[in-house]
Motif scaffolding. Structure first.
Motif, PDB file in Angstrom:
ATOM      1  N   ASP A  25       0.824  -1.213   0.000  1.00 48.49           N
ATOM      2  CA  ASP A  25       0.000   0.000   0.000  1.00 48.49           C
ATOM      3  C   ASP A  25       0.856   1.260   0.000  1.00 48.49           C
ATOM      4  N   THR A  26       1.943   1.244   0.775  1.00 47.76           N
ATOM      5  CA  THR A  26       2.836   2.403   0.838  1.00 47.76           C
ATOM      6  C   THR A  26       3.519   2.626  -0.503  1.00 47.76           C
ATOM      7  N   LEU A  27       4.004   1.554  -1.124  1.00 49.46           N
ATOM      8  CA  LEU A  27       4.619   1.697  -2.448  1.00 49.46           C
ATOM      9  C   LEU A  27       3.608   2.227  -3.456  1.00 49.46           C
ATOM     10  N   SER A  28       2.385   1.730  -3.398  1.00 50.53           N
ATOM     11  CA  SER A  28       1.336   2.218  -4.308  1.00 50.53           C
ATOM     12  C   SER A  28       1.067   3.700  -4.099  1.00 50.53           C
ATOM     13  N   LEU A 129      12.070   2.826   2.885  1.00 50.42           N
ATOM     14  CA  LEU A 129      13.494   2.681   2.599  1.00 50.42           C
ATOM     15  C   LEU A 129      13.722   2.354   1.126  1.00 50.42           C
ATOM     16  N   ALA A 130      12.915   1.473   0.579  1.00 48.05           N
ATOM     17  CA  ALA A 130      13.024   1.158  -0.850  1.00 48.05           C
ATOM     18  C   ALA A 130      12.790   2.420  -1.681  1.00 48.05           C
ATOM     19  N   ALA A 131      11.806   3.222  -1.298  1.00 48.54           N
ATOM     20  CA  ALA A 131      11.527   4.465  -2.021  1.00 48.54           C
ATOM     21  C   ALA A 131      12.725   5.411  -1.957  1.00 48.54           C
ATOM     22  N   GLN A 132      13.345   5.517  -0.794  1.00 49.20           N
ATOM     23  CA  GLN A 132      14.509   6.392  -0.647  1.00 49.20           C
ATOM     24  C   GLN A 132      15.674   5.905  -1.504  1.00 49.20           C
ATOM     25  N   ILE A 133      15.864   4.599  -1.589  1.00 49.23           N
ATOM     26  CA  ILE A 133      16.915   4.042  -2.449  1.00 49.23           C
ATOM     27  C   ILE A 133      16.632   4.418  -3.904  1.00 49.23           C
ATOM     28  N   LEU A 134      15.396   4.221  -4.331  1.00 42.67           N
ATOM     29  CA  LEU A 134      15.030   4.545  -5.712  1.00 42.67           C
ATOM     30  C   LEU A 134      15.121   6.046  -5.984  1.00 42.67           C
ATOM     31  N   ALA A 135      14.824   6.854  -4.969  1.00 37.14           N
ATOM     32  CA  ALA A 135      14.832   8.316  -5.134  1.00 37.14           C
ATOM     33  C   ALA A 135      16.234   8.867  -5.381  1.00 37.14           C
ATOM     34  N   LEU A 141      10.391  11.147  -7.627  1.00 34.11           N
ATOM     35  CA  LEU A 141      10.075  10.314  -6.470  1.00 34.11           C
ATOM     36  C   LEU A 141      10.574  10.990  -5.193  1.00 34.11           C
ATOM     37  N   ALA A 142      11.757  11.582  -5.234  1.00 42.91           N
ATOM     38  CA  ALA A 142      12.276  12.296  -4.066  1.00 42.91           C
ATOM     39  C   ALA A 142      11.300  13.391  -3.642  1.00 42.91           C
TER      40      ALA A 142
END
Length: 166
Positions: A25-28, A129-135, A141-142
């Motif tokens: 849900d958070t990734l979405s 954390l995954a989002a921050q890595i991708l950002a 995304l950042a």
């Protein structure tokens, strides 16, 4: 999701679905394409290894693994890839998640697993954390992450004001 997944979420058992749903849900909510599936390190090791290869081929950049009890899923994935692996220990035994926590955090040198908190809080933080890595390589995304964090801050300030004005 129609886009190739940037993040894979593996759960060791279907019984882990409700805990790890908050990760998906958070990734979405951050518009991050991902795949959420069951892949057991013990019961289906060939499936797990095949999924890592398949998803890497599709461009997956981060793996999140939620598992309870022996919790070797994140380690099995880390053995198969050099992409970041995030482990979410799940409370699924009489040891109240301590077994999963220790199995996830104790990896041999050269095969790291970033380990977050137990259960739903950990599942959400794994997504963050995954989002921050991708950002690191995605300024849009950042920006979405910063907006989300501002929303968290605004919520605390609103609650503080309401409490102080009672």
């Amino acid at each position: 999701m129609s886009d190739a997944p940037l993040v894979a979420i593996f759960i060791g058992s279907i019984s882990d679905k409700d805990v790890m749903r908050s990760c998906s849900d958070t990734l979405s909510s951050l518009d991050i394409p991902h795949r959420f599936t069951v892949a057991s390190a013990h019961r289906t090791p060939e499936r797990t290894a095949g999924l890592v290869d398949e998803l890497e081929g599709q461009g997956c950049r981060v793996f999140i693994c939620g598992a309870g009890m022996a919790a070797h899923l994140a380690g099995a994935v880390a053995a198969k890839t050099i992409r970041p692996v995030i482990g979410v220990p799940i409370n699924a035994s009489p040891l109240q998640g301590m077994d999963a926590l220790l199995a996830t955090v104790q990896m041999p040198p050269g095969f790291p697993v970033a380990t977050v908190a137990l259960d739903k809080a950990g599942a959400k933080n794994a997504a963050h954390l995954a989002a921050q890595i991708l950002a690191l390589s995605d300024p849009d995304l950042a920006k979405r992450i910063m907006e989300l964090r501002q929303g968290f801050k605004d919520g605390v300030e609103k609650a503080a004001n309401e409490l102080e004005n009672e």
